[in-house]
Design an enzyme around this catalytic site. Sequence first.
Site, PDB file in Angstrom:
ATOM      1  N   GLU A 123     -29.572   7.423 -13.495  1.00 26.89           N
ATOM      2  CA  GLU A 123     -28.898   6.323 -12.781  1.00 26.89           C
ATOM      3  C   GLU A 123     -28.082   6.981 -11.694  1.00 26.89           C
ATOM      4  O   GLU A 123     -27.219   7.813 -11.987  1.00 26.89           O
ATOM      5  CB  GLU A 123     -27.934   5.598 -13.707  1.00 26.89           C
ATOM      6  CG  GLU A 123     -28.584   4.615 -14.628  1.00 26.89           C
ATOM      7  CD  GLU A 123     -27.526   3.880 -15.417  1.00 26.89           C
ATOM      8  OE1 GLU A 123     -26.612   3.306 -14.795  1.00 26.89           O
ATOM      9  OE2 GLU A 123     -27.612   3.914 -16.648  1.00 26.89           O
ATOM     10  N   CYS A 131     -20.485   3.090  -8.922  1.00 26.24           N
ATOM     11  CA  CYS A 131     -21.754   3.161  -8.190  1.00 26.24           C
ATOM     12  C   CYS A 131     -22.184   1.772  -7.736  1.00 26.24           C
ATOM     13  O   CYS A 131     -22.900   1.631  -6.759  1.00 26.24           O
ATOM     14  CB  CYS A 131     -22.831   3.883  -8.977  1.00 26.24           C
ATOM     15  SG  CYS A 131     -22.883   3.414 -10.677  1.00 26.24           S
TER      16      CYS A 131
END
Length: 1008
Positions: A763, A797
């Site tokens: 990720e 993020c």
Amino acid sequence: MDFRSPPLRDEAQDVTALLEALSADHRQVALETARRLVAGARTRAEERPYLDAFLQEFGLSNQEGIALMCLAEALLRIPDDDTADRLIAEKLAAGDWSAHAGRSDSLFVNASTWGLMLTGRLVELPASMTGDAGGFLRSLTQRASEPIVRQALRRAMTIIGGEFVVGRSIDEALRRSAREPALALASFDMLGEGARTDADARRYHDAYLQAIEAIAAARPAAHSGAGASVHGHSSISIKLSALDPRYALLHRERTLGRLLPRALELWRLAAERGIALTIDAEEQDRLELSLQIVEALMRDPLTRGREGLGLAVQAYGRRAPAVIDHLLERARIHARPLAIRLVKGAYWDSEIKRAQERGLEQYPVYTRKASTDVAYLACARRLLEAMPLVYPQFATHNAHTLGAILALRPEAQGFEFQRLHGMGGLLYDEARRQLPAFPPVRVYAPVGPHADLLAYLVRRLLENGANTSFVNRFMDERVPLDEVVTDPFVQLRSFDSLSHPGISLPAALYGAERRNSLGLDFGRTASLEWLQQQVLAETSAASRDCRFASQQELAAALQSAADHARSWAATHVDSRAAMLERAAELLEERRAAFMALLVHEAGKTAADAIAEVREAADFCRYYAVQARRLQGTATVLRGPTGETNELTLAPRGVIVCISPWNFPLAIFAGQLVAALVTGNTVIAKPAETTPRVALAFGALLREAGVPEEALHVLPMEGRIFGELALAHPALAGVVFTGSTATAQWLNRRLAAREGAILPLIAETGGLNAMVVDSTALPEQVVDDAVASAFGSAGQRCSALRLLCLQEDSAERILEMLEGAMDTLVIGDTAALDTDVGPVITAEAAQKLHAHIERMTARGRLRKRCTLPAGLRDAERYVAPTLIEVTDVADLREEAFGPILHVVRYRAQELPQLLTAIRANGYGLTLGVQTRLEYTRQHAFADSLAGNVYVNRNMIGAVVGVQPFGGTGLSGTGPKAGGPHYLTRLTTERVLTVNTTATGGNTALLSLD
Ligand SMILES: Cc1cc2nc3c(=O)[nH]c(=O)nc-3n(C[C@H](O)[C@H](O)[C@H](O)COP(=O)(O)OP(=O)(O)OC[C@H]3O[C@@H](n4cnc5c(N)ncnc54)[C@H](O)[C@@H]3O)c2cc1C
């Protein structure tokens, strides 16, 4: 009961305590009075406001009603015609309008009135359009691009809005009140709530000041003399959220510093001019703060002895009886009579949603409508008994509520009723007709331009359209009298459960399978005191020494994990899952300690820290459920007779988990519990800057039963760890969250290995955009952009990096955004009210400053907040910054901090904008703010983003609800917290057994 003391009791207990509030005799009188009133009002149906009939037909239970509400909510604020036309076409196409034609006997609903409403003096509609409602609306759908239709509908929506507003300015409203007897006794409300900027707040404050002067000047001479009651003439209502952009308990000190002087100035002026002032009730979160402000006003020595201070209390709030007791006590102590407006409450649906999102133990409001009705009467009784210490103001449009109050106090003196402008007129006219000496009825009279009307309008449309609402049903002849007017006490006794079975407690949101994680109520002083004492003041664990592991220790850990892989894999999945569930319990028990670590080690704010602990607990419970589902029983596959085929998911072996510093607990926990629960042994490397919280979680898992050998937590420098761990022969897979560059490095390392090809779950980052068209609500855009871009100092993020604004509404939004940025509190996260803390290291801050400087040199800087002087650890702070670029491509790399870029686009260029966003190759999150299906569908279809959020912020994905993870440069998937994640950590195995090999096909032969 002290209204501040936690926790709220079980709802049934609260409701049971109310059930004796009215005697059987009172209840009988209430019913009879109410039925007489409704019967009387129904004979005068032609006098009802036409909007009533309209809303009854187009309520919220059909798509046409919802389409109209959506138009009413959005149309007036859309500056450009193209977008307005698109909205009209879309919403009108959504309905089966002809189904409503002729169904109502109201002129309003029939086309002739549509014509009247739409045309007024502005637009002449041909007779063909006014003959048939269905045909007329269909024709609008087809002809939506014609200016006449747009003009007509804008006017229609203005009229709908205007139904609830008395005037655009206080002077206009006062002129109307002088003309119309129904408005002679009013409480004027200068529309506006939820100021986002200090400039807004100052504007609203000035508007209130002017309004008080104007109301006083317009007061009839007869009401001005000595002895005249302050309640005999029109008054003002104010909203505290209009007076301060950060009106929240969390910001108590600052809010009081700004808001209290403003509220005091208003109250002093009102008292001076002899005008009553009522403070409206808003969300339950704000209740305690509002009571503190009211008390401060009561203590004001300059207005001692003055009457007219008042506030609204919401009966649907479960603390309402305690609030009233508190107010009565304060009124006695300060020898200051109070006016108390009792309302049921206007924010019920959002209170329920917020409590679910926050994982509260109890709802702050009742879950059954009848409980709200009964609570109202219990509160009303308290108020009536306390007269004249209080001047009760009963705000209701419900005939039963009205009848019950009259039953409690038949002489009907010393209090008043209140209704909203545009509602309840017929009921009160009827009451005055039937009941001699009826008390005064004051009308709540909103004043303001249409731009400020929306939030209020939507609440009124919801109220009128909801089928639980009295106003929605009372004139509907299809609903018999004894159904419209029922005794809520009897209703409650008839229920099996006093809480609504359709609204389970927040903890039970996900059903019996897994509990929702426990949250915290930021609207309660008790929670904030707990935070202060247990979390923010607790620094010891975070400053403890933390030694990094040596390479030898890592080698030993890898070996141990490899040696024990089989025994851990052989532990039944039920046992492994139970360990995770135990870990979730332990985590919640010790959440204060974990939150303290997050605040002091990782620089999290208190709100972020609780969210992170919750996410970690959710991961444990969610993956426990998923693992049982996937590995609990084999999947039997269909095939020919005489053979069994079973698919099972087996663990892979040793999994390496590498997690980042920005979610040092949640991501760390998510990775390793997923690997563990599926039967893998784990080597986990936390981020270099946040090892303590990771070690603490590792220890907690062991306490929950995970053997030492199955889990090894090793703080180490990343590259050294990677070189060694990825080379180990026993390695079976890698789970990584962090930068795209590191993910690519890991990928290359894995590819270079001899032997089995291993999976990598990565990720990584994103260049996340939010696309805003001109139908979006600017206030919502600003709230969501601020939360998404500057929350957690932009170090998520998922954070918003690029705000794309349709040029037609861009400037207004940007101004509001800049004002909202000025209200952000920047500083140490150990202070409760900090919004933006430091970034993770001085080095990270330097990189961000360099980016800002580059953009500034290109003339792109639009706004940079000012850092407060004397910040501890000052080199780690980056002031929230707004940079305006001209092209999406100007933003090439992720600036991982509180920096928001903005770009404008033309409405017709939406497809090109979406293509440009896609072209950056990242696909993590995308925000969309629109009321148009068109924008929403295009944005979703044309984007790479793994998570698309419409009309909300774009951070804080919830485990099992918004499985999280991106595509393209943003990650490999599967999504964390989603149903497919665990499968990547397992291998599929199929067992085929020929059951005839041992002699014959017994299953087939034994068929009947
Ligand atoms: C003069 C005036 C001033 C007002 N000021 C305020 C204010 O300051 N703050 C504010 O919040 N509201 C205010 N209101 C709005 C008021 O809350 C609503 O108009 C009121 O709730 C409608 O009540 P009713 O008795 O007319 O209608 P009813 O139809 O009898 O009651 C509606 C009430 O039931 C509640 N309800 C619906 N379903 C459920 C359920 N399942 N469980 C529990 N409760 C449920 C609704 O939320 C609503 O509160 C004011 C209203 C008036 C008339």
